[in-house]
Design a protein around this motif. Structure first.
Motif, PDB file in Angstrom:
ATOM      1  N   GLN A   8      38.177  38.983  35.566  1.00 54.35           N
ATOM      2  CA  GLN A   8      38.207  38.780  37.013  1.00 54.35           C
ATOM      3  C   GLN A   8      39.105  39.779  37.737  1.00 54.35           C
ATOM      4  O   GLN A   8      38.903  40.033  38.916  1.00 54.35           O
ATOM      5  CB  GLN A   8      38.654  37.364  37.331  1.00 54.35           C
ATOM      6  N   ASN A   9      40.101  40.316  37.034  1.00 56.69           N
ATOM      7  CA  ASN A   9      40.992  41.288  37.662  1.00 56.69           C
ATOM      8  C   ASN A   9      41.618  42.196  36.597  1.00 56.69           C
ATOM      9  O   ASN A   9      41.413  41.989  35.400  1.00 56.69           O
ATOM     10  CB  ASN A   9      42.064  40.589  38.510  1.00 56.69           C
ATOM     11  N   ARG A  10      42.383  43.200  37.040  1.00 58.51           N
ATOM     12  CA  ARG A  10      42.976  44.166  36.117  1.00 58.51           C
ATOM     13  C   ARG A  10      43.950  43.523  35.139  1.00 58.51           C
ATOM     14  O   ARG A  10      44.000  43.886  33.971  1.00 58.51           O
ATOM     15  CB  ARG A  10      43.705  45.268  36.897  1.00 58.51           C
ATOM     16  N   ALA A  11      44.735  42.574  35.615  1.00 56.14           N
ATOM     17  CA  ALA A  11      45.713  41.923  34.741  1.00 56.14           C
ATOM     18  C   ALA A  11      45.015  41.187  33.594  1.00 56.14           C
ATOM     19  O   ALA A  11      45.442  41.276  32.441  1.00 56.14           O
ATOM     20  CB  ALA A  11      46.580  40.963  35.548  1.00 56.14           C
ATOM     21  N   ARG A  12      43.956  40.485  33.899  1.00 58.46           N
ATOM     22  CA  ARG A  12      43.219  39.774  32.853  1.00 58.46           C
ATOM     23  C   ARG A  12      42.503  40.747  31.919  1.00 58.46           C
ATOM     24  O   ARG A  12      42.390  40.498  30.725  1.00 58.46           O
ATOM     25  CB  ARG A  12      42.224  38.800  33.463  1.00 58.46           C
ATOM     26  N   TYR A  26      46.143  51.825  28.573  1.00 55.74           N
ATOM     27  CA  TYR A  26      46.420  51.998  29.987  1.00 55.74           C
ATOM     28  C   TYR A  26      45.092  52.061  30.724  1.00 55.74           C
ATOM     29  O   TYR A  26      44.218  52.831  30.344  1.00 55.74           O
ATOM     30  CB  TYR A  26      47.207  53.292  30.213  1.00 55.74           C
ATOM     31  N   LEU A  27      44.916  51.241  31.741  1.00 58.70           N
ATOM     32  CA  LEU A  27      43.666  51.243  32.503  1.00 58.70           C
ATOM     33  C   LEU A  27      43.736  52.306  33.589  1.00 58.70           C
ATOM     34  O   LEU A  27      44.582  52.267  34.457  1.00 58.70           O
ATOM     35  CB  LEU A  27      43.430  49.870  33.149  1.00 58.70           C
TER      36      LEU A  27
END
Length: 75
Positions: A8-12, A26-27
């Motif tokens: 759902q988001n970058r953290a997840r 690293y994204l």
């Protein structure tokens, strides 16, 4: 390598990558929008995390299949 993560988001997405042991990930975001085959592959995979190699020019080989993360970690 190119990883496709369903989150759902970058953290997840980072959590989903780091849980199996990919701690130094690293994204950087998408170099290109996901293709229809990438979207289909990640949505139909139970882990929501797939990968395949990415050549130096950034274009994935069309004949290479997406692989589950478990296959990478076993090697």
């Amino acid at each position: 390598m190119r990883f496709i993560v369903h989150a759902q988001n970058r953290a997840r997405a980072l959590t989903r990558l780091r849980n199996p042991g990919l701690r130094a990930v690293y994204l950087r975001g998408n170099t290109a929008p996901p293709t229809p085959d990438e979207i289909t592959a990640v949505l139909h995979h139970p882990d929501g995390l797939i990968w395949r190699t990415a050549p130096d020019n950034g274009v994935a080989v069309a004949t290479e299949l997406w692989r589950p993360i478990r296959r990478l970690l076993r090697a």
